[in-house]
Motif scaffolding. Structure first.
Motif, PDB file in Angstrom:
ATOM      1  N   SER A 277       0.840  -1.202   0.000  1.00  0.00           N
ATOM      2  CA  SER A 277       0.000   0.000   0.000  1.00  0.00           C
ATOM      3  C   SER A 277       0.874   1.251   0.000  1.00  0.00           C
ATOM      4  O   SER A 277       1.663   1.440   0.931  1.00  0.00           O
ATOM      5  CB  SER A 277      -0.892   0.002   1.247  1.00  0.00           C
ATOM      6  N   THR A 282      -5.070   2.431   3.196  1.00  0.00           N
ATOM      7  CA  THR A 282      -6.226   1.859   2.495  1.00  0.00           C
ATOM      8  C   THR A 282      -6.957   0.889   3.419  1.00  0.00           C
ATOM      9  O   THR A 282      -6.368  -0.071   3.921  1.00  0.00           O
ATOM     10  CB  THR A 282      -5.744   1.150   1.216  1.00  0.00           C
ATOM     11  N   GLU A 417      -8.651   6.083 -15.298  1.00  0.00           N
ATOM     12  CA  GLU A 417      -8.886   6.932 -14.128  1.00  0.00           C
ATOM     13  C   GLU A 417      -8.578   8.401 -14.364  1.00  0.00           C
ATOM     14  O   GLU A 417      -9.210   9.255 -13.773  1.00  0.00           O
ATOM     15  CB  GLU A 417      -8.163   6.401 -12.891  1.00  0.00           C
TER      16      GLU A 417
HETATM   17  C1  F6R Z   1      -4.564   4.088  -9.057  1.00  0.00           C
HETATM   18  C2  F6R Z   1      -4.350   4.132  -7.640  1.00  0.00           C
HETATM   19  C3  F6R Z   1      -5.188   3.255  -6.771  1.00  0.00           C
HETATM   20  C4  F6R Z   1      -4.382   2.806  -5.547  1.00  0.00           C
HETATM   21  C5  F6R Z   1      -5.270   2.020  -4.573  1.00  0.00           C
HETATM   22  C6  F6R Z   1      -4.474   1.499  -3.401  1.00  0.00           C
HETATM   23  O1  F6R Z   1      -3.664   4.912  -9.724  1.00  0.00           O
HETATM   24  O2  F6R Z   1      -3.528   4.864  -7.173  1.00  0.00           O
HETATM   25  O3  F6R Z   1      -5.697   2.159  -7.474  1.00  0.00           O
HETATM   26  O4  F6R Z   1      -3.316   2.020  -5.981  1.00  0.00           O
HETATM   27  O5  F6R Z   1      -6.306   2.838  -4.107  1.00  0.00           O
HETATM   28  O6  F6R Z   1      -3.842   2.552  -2.730  1.00  0.00           O
HETATM   29  P1  F6R Z   1      -2.661   2.307  -1.716  1.00  0.00           P
HETATM   30  O7  F6R Z   1      -1.486   1.833  -2.501  1.00  0.00           O
HETATM   31  O8  F6R Z   1      -2.416   3.619  -1.061  1.00  0.00           O
HETATM   32  O9  F6R Z   1      -3.136   1.245  -0.766  1.00  0.00           O
END
Ligand code: F6R
Length: 537
Positions: A277, A282, A417
């Protein structure tokens, strides 16, 4: 989204204002209760029920038990909340004070020069201060003009720990770039250098991780790896699966964190978990981590944000050191996750079948990644030109094989996106099982066709598209001969080792999406309906 539902929300007696990140699950009952007490509503939000309940407690108990009626009314209210929140509350009767609290959603207190700042992400406050307190679940902070105190819901005092963010104001500045996403794409050589710094063993034959909190012999017992993540980070996990299975010959399972937490997957006894993450906040990924821990597994985190909830709750981990990623669409954090995946493949591989010389060659190859990315970035003007010609298409296919299938998924996600153009990623050979029906002169295909064992197979897939009048944009290796007439556009990447290929091949896909979105005048850094960290389920 409507103005009425936008934050801050104010209690109907006008005393309290609140901003809230999270979801109050029992808000319907809460709303009914306060409505019965005469409080009124102007929005559809759960937050308005929360702020009215704070007002109710304030009104009901004028004498505060702990000497602060404002703090006490927030604390009382939070005892009744099921769900997640990061909140900041103001009260007209306590000017200069603020009460904030978190459970499930991130909340950081910036300790500035004569000021305090609350934010859910360090990038929002790094321009004002580098001193921060990462609040923990269940903590409540009371800020006054002279200082702050932190307590828990049951009124225990918490001694604050002030951490220092290792990012600077310059990191959070766009400089001469048009968007943060553009800046972050061009920062990738440096981000990769940072991700690999200090991560090679002294003999340069394997990887070296300081924060795993596992001895090599603990690691030797591991028979399977399980990765969980969301979105772009999930694509990084798919690359990790490919590299680890290829170079370390150990089975890897990849799950969407949101699915893992509910599907009660059968797990092998000697499984090591990795959650990936960028933000470390997240919610689905954090819950997958907690579920794995509840089942008694050790969980490693690959995170970019130091001190984030996932980083803190894991048993060990690997920081990405990519610097702040401000654009909503992940770019440099993604490629640094790919680099760490390649390092994990090396580390586990060297414990198994990879020889000393195999390891040293692999290390040499990884060290070249930043320069190879610099080289790939040189194609930017050409890709910008292609983007101008393709920006009006409504549908795209992204096609790749092996480790570049996840890069095809990622390319499609990036385009969707930020440009709002429909795009799908597929393994190139799967086209004939359905998606080829989409191909026409109106749906261009972006192919990843580098030199390698499946090159001729990918070329056949491109021929299938051309035979159906589809436009083709082909990303291939410098010097690679493509049959005449096959590619409408060619973008080259430098030749590289298999472990570095997904990183280098990501660059043209990122640039293409970025330039298409910029050409269409989209809000590249803040695409509609999206948030940088998704702290709700
Ligand atoms: C797409 C994007 C999202 C994140 C997802 C997980 O460009 O950034 O798909 O990858 O929301 O976010 P993290 O990595 O912060 O857990």
């Amino acid at each position: 989204m409507t103005d009425a539902n936008a934050h801050p929300h104010v209690s109907s007696d006008g005393r309290f204002a609140i901003v809230h990140n999270g979801v109050i699950e029992n808000f319907a009952g809460m709303k009914k209760f306060v409505a019965g007490k005469g409080y009124t509503f102007t929005s559809e939000t759960d937050t308005e029920a929360l702020v009215n309940l704070i007002a109710y407690h304030y009104e009901k108990e004028p004498a505060a038990k702990n000497g602060n009626r404002f703090l006490d009314s927030v604390r009382k209210t939070l005892l009744h909340v099921d769900g997640t929140y990061g909140i900041a509350v103001l009260c007209t009767e306590s000017p200069g004070e603020m009460v904030a609290a978190r459970k499930g959603s991130p909340l950081i207190l910036g300790v500035g020069d004569g000021e305090f700042i609350l934010a859910s992400d360090v990038s929002a406050l790094v321009s004002r201060t580098q001193n921060v307190v990462y609040l923990k679940d269940g903590e409540i902070v009371h800020i006054t003009p002279t200082g702050f105190t932190i307590t828990t819901a049951d009124m225990a005092d918490v001694a604050p720990v002030i951490d220092r963010i290792n990012w600077t104001i310059e990191d959070a500045d766009m400089g001469t770039f048009s968007h943060f996403m553009e800046k972050e794409i061009f920062e990738q050589p440096a981000a990769l250098e940072n991700a690999m710094r200090g991560r090679f063993s002294e003999d340069q034959s394997t990887a070296n991780f300081g924060g795993l909190n596992l001895t090599p012999s603990d690691f030797r017992q591991i028979e399977r790896l399980q990765f969980c993540a969301c979105g772009t980070a999930w694509h990084a996990c798919l690359v990790a699966e490919h590299l680890i299975e290829r170079f370390a010959r150990i089975p890897v399972e990849v799950d969407y964190a949101s699915e893992f937490r509910y599907r009660n997957a059968p797990l092998h006894r000697n499984t090591l978990f990795f959650v990936v993450s960028q933000s470390g906040e997240t919610l689905d990924t954090r819950e997958a981590l907690r579920e794995a821990k509840r089942k008694g597994y050790k969980v490693m985190a690959i995170c970019n944000v130091v001190g984030s909830t996932i980083a803190r709750e894991s048993d060990g981990g690997i920081y990405q050191h990519a610097g702040p990623e401000i654009g909503v669409a992940s770019t440099k954090a993604f490629t640094s996750q790919l680099l760490i995946a390649a390092l994990v493949a090396l580390y586990v591989g060297r414990m198994r079948d990879m020889s000393f010389s195999g390891g040293t060659q692999y290390v040499e190859a990884l060290k070249k990644a930043p320069d190879l990315v610099r080289k790939a970035l040189e194609q930017a003007p050409r890709i910008k030109d292609i983007a101008k010609r393709y920006a009006h298409y409504q549908d795209f296919l992204f096609l790749g094989r092996l480790s570049l299938f996840p890069i095809a998924l990622e390319g499609a996600l990036k385009l969707k996106e930020i440009s709002y153009i429909h795009a799908e990623g597929y393994p190139a050979a799967e086209m004939k099982h359905g998606p080829i029906a989409l191909v026409s002169e109106k749906c261009p295909s972006v192919f990843f066709a580098p030199k390698g064992e499946v090159f001729s197979k990918v070329v056949s897939s491109i021929q299938e598209i051309k035979a159906r009048k589809g436009k083709t944009i082909v990303i291939t290796t410098e010097g690679c001969e493509l049959p005449a007439g096959l590619a409408d556009e060619v973008i080259t990447i430098p030749e590289c080792h298999e472990a570095v290929l997904p990183i280098v091949a990501s660059i043209p896909a990122q640039l293409l999406s970025y330039y298409i979105a910029a050409e269409l005048g989209r809000d590249v850094d803040k695409p509609r309906n999206l948030a940088k960290s998704v702290t709700v389920e």
